[in-house]
Every structure is written in structure tokens, then in C-alpha cells.
Design a protein around this motif. Structure first.
Motif, PDB file in Angstrom:
ATOM      1  N   SER A   1       1.236  26.626 106.740  1.00 15.71           N
ATOM      2  CA  SER A   1       1.896  25.312 106.644  1.00 15.71           C
ATOM      3  C   SER A   1       0.810  24.408 106.240  1.00 15.71           C
ATOM      4  O   SER A   1       0.822  23.334 105.269  1.00 15.71           O
ATOM      5  CB  SER A   1       3.014  24.941 107.328  1.00 15.71           C
ATOM      6  N   ALA A   2      -0.316  24.784 106.596  1.00 18.20           N
ATOM      7  CA  ALA A   2      -0.891  23.252 107.250  1.00 18.20           C
ATOM      8  C   ALA A   2      -1.821  22.950 105.246  1.00 18.20           C
ATOM      9  O   ALA A   2      -2.087  22.362 104.685  1.00 18.20           O
ATOM     10  CB  ALA A   2      -2.159  23.618 108.186  1.00 18.20           C
ATOM     11  N   VAL A   3      -2.345  24.456 104.360  1.00 22.06           N
ATOM     12  CA  VAL A   3      -2.607  23.997 103.454  1.00 22.06           C
ATOM     13  C   VAL A   3      -2.250  24.101 102.905  1.00 22.06           C
ATOM     14  O   VAL A   3      -2.066  22.919 102.122  1.00 22.06           O
ATOM     15  CB  VAL A   3      -3.647  26.017 103.476  1.00 22.06           C
TER      16      VAL A   3
ATOM     17  N   VAL B   1      -3.529  21.484 113.598  1.00 26.02           N
ATOM     18  CA  VAL B   1      -2.013  20.460 113.754  1.00 26.02           C
ATOM     19  C   VAL B   1      -1.386  21.772 112.644  1.00 26.02           C
ATOM     20  O   VAL B   1      -1.851  22.407 111.231  1.00 26.02           O
ATOM     21  CB  VAL B   1      -2.076  19.165 113.042  1.00 26.02           C
ATOM     22  N   THR B   2       0.062  21.804 111.711  1.00 31.94           N
ATOM     23  CA  THR B   2       1.110  22.565 111.183  1.00 31.94           C
ATOM     24  C   THR B   2       0.930  21.604 109.836  1.00 31.94           C
ATOM     25  O   THR B   2       0.490  20.301 110.196  1.00 31.94           O
ATOM     26  CB  THR B   2       1.959  22.707 111.830  1.00 31.94           C
TER      27      THR B   2
ATOM     28  N   ASP C   1      -1.111  27.380 116.124  1.00 40.66           N
ATOM     29  CA  ASP C   1      -0.112  28.312 115.778  1.00 40.66           C
ATOM     30  C   ASP C   1       1.293  28.656 116.422  1.00 40.66           C
ATOM     31  O   ASP C   1       2.278  29.023 116.230  1.00 40.66           O
ATOM     32  CB  ASP C   1      -0.763  29.564 115.608  1.00 40.66           C
ATOM     33  N   ALA C   2       1.060  28.094 117.936  1.00 38.90           N
ATOM     34  CA  ALA C   2       1.691  27.851 118.599  1.00 38.90           C
ATOM     35  C   ALA C   2       2.863  26.923 118.383  1.00 38.90           C
ATOM     36  O   ALA C   2       4.348  27.346 119.206  1.00 38.90           O
ATOM     37  CB  ALA C   2       1.637  27.718 120.167  1.00 38.90           C
ATOM     38  N   ARG C   3       3.158  26.469 117.549  1.00 37.30           N
ATOM     39  CA  ARG C   3       4.304  25.229 117.020  1.00 37.30           C
ATOM     40  C   ARG C   3       4.629  25.520 115.373  1.00 37.30           C
ATOM     41  O   ARG C   3       5.312  24.929 115.250  1.00 37.30           O
ATOM     42  CB  ARG C   3       3.327  23.975 116.622  1.00 37.30           C
TER      43      ARG C   3
ATOM     44  N   ARG D   1      -6.826  18.158 119.333  1.00 38.15           N
ATOM     45  CA  ARG D   1      -6.226  18.762 119.686  1.00 38.15           C
ATOM     46  C   ARG D   1      -4.567  18.022 120.263  1.00 38.15           C
ATOM     47  O   ARG D   1      -4.766  16.377 119.854  1.00 38.15           O
ATOM     48  CB  ARG D   1      -5.767  19.749 120.735  1.00 38.15           C
ATOM     49  N   ARG D   2      -3.060  18.245 119.474  1.00 40.43           N
ATOM     50  CA  ARG D   2      -1.734  18.270 119.768  1.00 40.43           C
ATOM     51  C   ARG D   2      -1.017  18.060 120.878  1.00 40.43           C
ATOM     52  O   ARG D   2      -1.229  19.081 121.312  1.00 40.43           O
ATOM     53  CB  ARG D   2      -1.034  18.447 117.994  1.00 40.43           C
ATOM     54  N   ASP D   3      -0.731  17.106 121.108  1.00 42.87           N
ATOM     55  CA  ASP D   3      -0.270  17.266 122.271  1.00 42.87           C
ATOM     56  C   ASP D   3       2.075  16.816 122.299  1.00 42.87           C
ATOM     57  O   ASP D   3       1.829  15.823 121.758  1.00 42.87           O
ATOM     58  CB  ASP D   3      -0.362  16.363 123.685  1.00 42.87           C
TER      59      ASP D   3
END
Length: 339
Positions: free
Chosen positions: A193-195, A162-163, A335-337, A131-133
């Protein structure tokens, strides 16, 4: 199912060669109710026999117990197995529900050594940031991961949840072989955006929960049917009115399955296989998790299933109709970012 093995593909431009379907090992230790260690280990062996070579774990699964469980299997077949594990999610002994995210470079170095000890190996083939902080500069975290490659502790790097912009930023620091995110007929947020970024950069997609944590496979229709300690009882998509509405959305998947004499799980996995060409990706390697050989063999049957354009069109609207979020707390997801 015959003993013929599945085809192979490559993770990333210069990543490892793996079977086109991997195996998620999380449920062998925790989260999805009681486990049978003997059957779990037999499932690992059967998977390898059938051409599965990507085995996925994480330090957070069972607080290290999952790495310890699969370690002997990995060591016994080290030249065949592509071992993936992850770091970044911290748990606390005094609070079993706590999930912190730690991307600090010092923690990265500490976490990899702990995973290597539990697994009993000298090198990890694919090491993911789980996960990304956002409070830790991505360049610092990925830079620390790159140091592990230089030190010979890790062969390839991956990211999870990640995005697209984050993937591009990380890839500029060190090549990323694979992006692991939730992706299924029910969950398609990764496509925003990630794909597209992964397709542009030559990064492989490794979808986790490709069967909606068993929901798409018909393992349950409402989380209330599951054991009291089952993690899925707390996921919004599978409870109350959300579950009732989402259960109806499985109908078109079953309809397509009937047309092929297949199962809903096989259709859901075959749908993901079609994403490779649909999005111009180098590879899509789903990692359905299972603890039983029968489910494993069923899942691998999807690798021989080809869906028609008409059938794909029938499944296209499903995700837009899904009720409820993937997690009760979505703050640590991509999704949150997304902007």
C-alpha cells in the motif's frame, strides 16, 4: 571505478536534489560489529567525491554517537550534504535491548533540539519519524514536525515504516518528501500500500537495507558467522533453516550478476533502480550502509547497471520464497498495521 559522479534526482515534489544513491551511516557506530572510525570517515569523504549527497543517520544509532560522528563531516561540507536524521525510537541506559516508540509532540520538539546539538548544525535537511506509534494521532505528530519546518529547524519531512493510508494522512497535514522503508529483492512488503500511495502523492522512496543487511551482497550466509555482538544474529531471516533456505535464493541474483560481469550487490541495487519506472514513482534512492570505501565504490557501480526485462523476470519470484520475518518483533513495522 572512475571518479565520475552519479546522477541526481529530487526527493518529493519540492524536496532536495540528491545523488541517485545515498549512504546509510548506522553501521559506522553500532549494530554490525567492530568499527574503524578512520575508515568510516574516509568513506564519507569518498562518497561525496563520487556524487553521494544524501547521508542518513538517526538519534538512536549508537544512542546519539552516530550523529556526533558524522557531524564534523557534515559541517565541513554543509552546502553539498543533504543531511537526514530520525526520531521516535527511545532507548534506556538500564536496558540496552529496550526499544520504545515515542511520537508525542513534546518529544518531537525535544528530540530535534538534541539532534541539532549533536550534529552541530542549525537545520536538518530531512527529518524522519523513525517509527509510528498508533496510540498517538498521526496528525498531532506530523503537526509537531511541521512546526519544526516553520521554525527553521527542519527543511523537509519524512516518514519511515508507514502504510499507504498513514502516508496519505500525514501528507494531508504537511507535504512528505520521502518514505524510508525496507525494500529489496528479499523484502517487498512496502509495495502493498505504501508504494502506490507514494506514487500518487509524489513522495520519493528511500529504501533502507537494500542489500538485506549484507546478506544479498554475500557478506555472510548465516548469522552464526558474525561477531557475537552483531545485531543481525537476532534476525530470523539469517538464522537456522531460514538462513540456509534464503542463501539458496541468492543464486538467481548471482546468475544475473555474472551475465553483466557485476556483483550480486550491484544487481540487487540495480533492481531497486528499476522500481522507479515499474511503480510510477518520482524517485527511488536506496541508502546501502557501509563503513568501507571498497564497498561504497562497488555499490555505486550499480547506478550504471541496466537490467533487461528477462533478468527482472528472473528476480521477480525471489521475495515470495524468503523464509523468516525481517525482525524478531515486527510490531513496530508497517507490515504489522497492513489490513
Amino acid at each position: 571505478m572512475s571518479d565520475s559522479t552519479i546522477e541526481t534526482t529530487r526527493l518529493g515534489t519540492d524536496g532536495p536534489l540528491v545523488g541517485v544513491q545515498g549512504l546509510g551511516c548506522m553501521g559506522m557506530s553500532e549494530f554490525y560489529g567492530p568499527t574503524d572510525t578512520g575508515e568510516a570517515l574516509a568513506t564519507l569523504e569518498r562518497a561525496l567525491e563520487l556524487g553521494v549527497t544524501l547521508f542518513d543517520t538517526a538519534d538512536v544509532y549508537g544512542s546519539g554517537a552516530n550523529e556526533e560522528l558524522i557531524g564534523p563531516f557534515v559541517r565541513a561540507h554543509r552546502e553539498q550534504v543533504v543531511l537526514a536524521t530520525k526520531f521516535a525510537i527511545e532507548r534506556r541506559a538500564d536496558d540496552p535491548h529496550h526499544r520504545g516508540v515515542n511520537n508525542d509532540p513534546a518529544y518531537v520538539r525535544k528530540a530535534v533540539d538534541a539532534s541539532l546539538r549533536r550534529l552541530g548544525v542549525d537545520v536538518i535537511d530531512l527529518y524522519y519519524m523513525h517509527r509510528r506509534d498508533p496510540d498517538v494521532p498521526l496528525a498531532e505528530s506530523v503537526g509537531a514536525m511541521a512546526e519544526l519546518v516553520a521554525a527553521g529547524k527542519v527543511r523537509h519531512l519524512g516518514l519511515s515504516e508507514v502504510t499507504g493510508p498513514e502516508l496519505r494522512e500525514a501528507h494531508a497535514v504537511h507535504p512528505i518528501a520521502a518514505l524510508q522503508s525496507e525494500w529489496s529483492v528479499f523484502a517487498r512488503g512496502v509495495e502493498r500500500s505504501a508504494v502506490p500511495a507514494a506514487a500518487e502523492l509524489g513522495v520519493a522512496l528511500v529504501p533502507y537495507s537494500p542489500l538485506g543487511r549484507g546478506f544479498l551482497a554475500g557478506a555472510f550466509a548465516d548469522a552464526g558467522q558474525l561477531d557475537a555482538g552483531d545485531y543481525r544474529r537476532h534476525l530470523p531471516q539469517f538464522t537456522g533453516q531460514n538462513a540456509a533456505g534464503n542463501a539458496e535464493l541468492v543464486a538467481p541474483i548471482r546468475k544475473v550478476a555474472e551475465q553483466h560481469g557485476a556483483t550480486a550487490a550491484q544487481v540487487a541495487l540495480a533492481w531497486l533502480q528499476h522500481r522507479t519506472a515499474a511503480h510510477g514513482l518520482t524517485a527511488v534512492v536506496p541508502i546501502p550502509g557501509t563503513r568501507r570505501r571498497t564497498r561504497l565504490e562497488e555499490n555505486l557501480g550499480a547506478t550504471r547497471l541496466v537490467l533487461t526485462e528477462e533478468e527482472l523476470a528472473e528476480l521477480e519470484p525471489v521475495s515470495a520464497r524468503v523464509s523468516g520475518s525481517r525482525y524478531a518483533d515486527m510490531s513496530s513495522t508497517a507490515d504489522a498495521r497492513e489490513v
